[in-house]
Design a protein around this motif. Structure first.
Motif, PDB file in Angstrom:
ATOM      1  N   THR A  28      -1.938  -2.724 -10.936  1.00  0.00           N
ATOM      2  CA  THR A  28      -2.538  -1.403 -10.957  1.00  0.00           C
ATOM      3  C   THR A  28      -2.133  -0.607  -9.715  1.00  0.00           C
ATOM      4  N   VAL A  29      -2.171  -1.228  -8.560  1.00  0.00           N
ATOM      5  CA  VAL A  29      -1.778  -0.565  -7.325  1.00  0.00           C
ATOM      6  C   VAL A  29      -0.314  -0.143  -7.399  1.00  0.00           C
ATOM      7  N   ARG A  30       0.520  -1.021  -7.920  1.00  0.00           N
ATOM      8  CA  ARG A  30       1.950  -0.715  -8.029  1.00  0.00           C
ATOM      9  C   ARG A  30       2.177   0.462  -8.967  1.00  0.00           C
ATOM     10  N   ARG A  31       1.473   0.465 -10.080  1.00  0.00           N
ATOM     11  CA  ARG A  31       1.644   1.548 -11.039  1.00  0.00           C
ATOM     12  C   ARG A  31       1.181   2.877 -10.449  1.00  0.00           C
ATOM     13  N   VAL A  32       0.085   2.848  -9.721  1.00  0.00           N
ATOM     14  CA  VAL A  32      -0.412   4.068  -9.090  1.00  0.00           C
ATOM     15  C   VAL A  32       0.601   4.576  -8.067  1.00  0.00           C
ATOM     16  N   ALA A  33       1.159   3.648  -7.282  1.00  0.00           N
ATOM     17  CA  ALA A  33       2.147   4.037  -6.275  1.00  0.00           C
ATOM     18  C   ALA A  33       3.369   4.666  -6.922  1.00  0.00           C
ATOM     19  N   VAL A  34       3.835   4.059  -8.010  1.00  0.00           N
ATOM     20  CA  VAL A  34       4.998   4.599  -8.726  1.00  0.00           C
ATOM     21  C   VAL A  34       4.672   5.974  -9.303  1.00  0.00           C
ATOM     22  N   LEU A  36       2.561   8.172  -8.223  1.00  0.00           N
ATOM     23  CA  LEU A  36       2.367   9.191  -7.189  1.00  0.00           C
ATOM     24  C   LEU A  36       3.627   9.492  -6.389  1.00  0.00           C
ATOM     25  N   THR A  37       4.642   8.660  -6.536  1.00  0.00           N
ATOM     26  CA  THR A  37       5.842   8.816  -5.706  1.00  0.00           C
ATOM     27  C   THR A  37       6.469  10.210  -5.787  1.00  0.00           C
ATOM     28  N   LEU A  40       4.205  12.683  -3.872  1.00  0.00           N
ATOM     29  CA  LEU A  40       4.142  12.413  -2.437  1.00  0.00           C
ATOM     30  C   LEU A  40       5.446  12.782  -1.741  1.00  0.00           C
TER      31      LEU A  40
END
Length: 405
Positions: A28-34, A36-37, A40
């Motif tokens: 989940t954290v990885r998907r959120v980071a991807v 938002l990339t 950001l």
């Protein structure tokens, strides 16, 4: 199974469940980071550009707020405040002249949106200024997600190429206007999503986004051409049923509506183009004025802005040739050619040429595809250098350069 093994079963199950939760959480954290990339990266580059502008503003003693709302920005804020009939009398065309029809040279999409959003909060000048900047920034973020899609779906594309395309767009020459009270960011967002709709055969999205773009900038003529021809080809090939038909009807609606309204206000079918010509000497001349500018600039002492403008124009044609050679999807090429012809083929403010090429972001796709194949360190260093240089140039253009951009 022994008694000891039986006793250990609950502990094993709990450990397995905990491991699964950990994996799910990490995913989940990885998907959120991807997810938002793109936002950001885009916002980070905009923020860096504003920091450089702050520094330049201090060095030149040119107020930062004035820099971010200068030139066309004042016109858009003026139209947002009082409509076309009550624009501040202090605003004039490129020659300092003003008539009742002069404000009609600016398309209504951006200022009207500012007015609609600010009105429920009181509609004060500060409210309008806040929403003018908010629209610009949010539109840029929306554009970045469309660029990721374009970078992913073109032949040879990937998610990595899409992210690089976002950085290239955010760091393009004159990308400073993506943080100003200008309409470029809003137009580019609609244009990018219209092209996504074409590439992914989501015809209603393409038609609606193109129609909205037609209310924001005259550059939408190039977008109408690309989207309209793509829809026509789909109709001829009998693909996707009624949707290409709907797209073809929707695409020119915004542009034709505004041009028709101006024609009615001025009493001339060519009213908008007459205003552009009389107020800003902007008319299609086949590129003669641009060629003279390039020759004069290259045979006399250059200012920084003139030199970069010549470089940007030449680079645009090189990138178009590369796009043709690498066979980018033809709707993207048709749109890029349309933007190039409208900009380079017209007379007018030569200092605005680099800014007016910002909507030709599809020309950056070959660079994104090439950088996506390089080592990460090479790509990062290249893009970082580009961000630094163009951030300074944008700050220079609005604090040092004495003429309209």
């Amino acid at each position: 199974m022994t008694a000891t093994e039986v006793a250990q079963q609950p502990d094993v199950r709990r450990a397995a469940a905990a491991a699964q939760v950990g994996v799910a959480s990490a995913w989940t954290v990885r998907r959120v980071a991807v997810a938002l990339t793109p936002a950001l990266l885009y916002l980070g580059i905009r923020e860096f550009g504003l920091l450089v502008l702050t520094w330049m503003s201090i060095k030149t003693r040119f107020p930062m707020g004035e820099a971010l709302t200068s030139w066309d920005g004042q016109w858009y804020l003026g139209i947002a405040a009082g409509g076309y009939d009550n624009v501040p009398a202090s605003l004039g065309d490129a020659f300092g002249r003003r008539s009742a029809e002069t404000p009609l040279a600016f398309f209504p999409g951006y200022p009207k949106l500012i007015n609609w959003l600010a009105r429920p909060f009181g509609g004060t000048p500060n409210d309008r200024l806040f929403f003018a900047f908010a629209i610009t920034i949010v539109a840029g973020v929306f554009c970045s997600y469309a660029l990721v899609r374009i970078g992913r779906v073109v032949p040879g594309g990937s998610a990595r190429a899409g992210v690089i395309l976002v950085v290239l767009f955010a760091a393009a020459p004159m990308s400073i206007v993506l943080a100003m009270t200008y309409s470029e960011a809003l137009f580019c967002a609609f244009a990018a999503w219209a092209l996504v709709g074409v590439l992914e055969r989501k015809w209603i999205l393409a038609g609606l986004a193109c129609a909205a773009a037609g209310l924001v900038r005259p550059t939408s003529a190039a977008l109408v051409l690309a989207v309209g021809v793509a829809a026509l080809v789909a109709v001829i090939q009998r693909k996707d049923g009624w949707r290409p038909w709907a797209c073809g009807l929707l695409a020119p609606a915004g542009l034709l509506s505004y041009l028709g309204w101006v024609a009615a206000k001025t009493g001339s079918l060519t009213g908008y183009f007459t205003l552009q010509n009389q107020g800003w000497e902007s008319h299609f001349d086949g590129g003669r004025a641009t060629l003279r500018f390039i020759v004069d600039a290259m045979t006399h002492q250059l200012s920084v802005l003139e030199g970069v403008t010549v470089l940007v124009i030449m680079t645009a044609f090189v990138l178009l040739a590369i796009g043709l050679r690498t066979r980018l999807p033809w709707p993207l090429l048709l749109y890029a050619i349309g933007v190039l012809l409208m900009d380079v083929g017209s007379d007018g403010m030569m200092a605005s040429k680099a800014r007016l090429l910002l909507p030709a972001f599809v020309l950056l796709v070959p660079i994104a595809l090439a950088l996506a194949k390089r080592q990460t360190a090479t790509t990062v260093l290249t893009l970082t250098g580009l961000v630094v240089i163009t951030s300074w140039f944008g700050a220079y253009a609005v604090t040092v350069w004495s003429y309209a951009i």
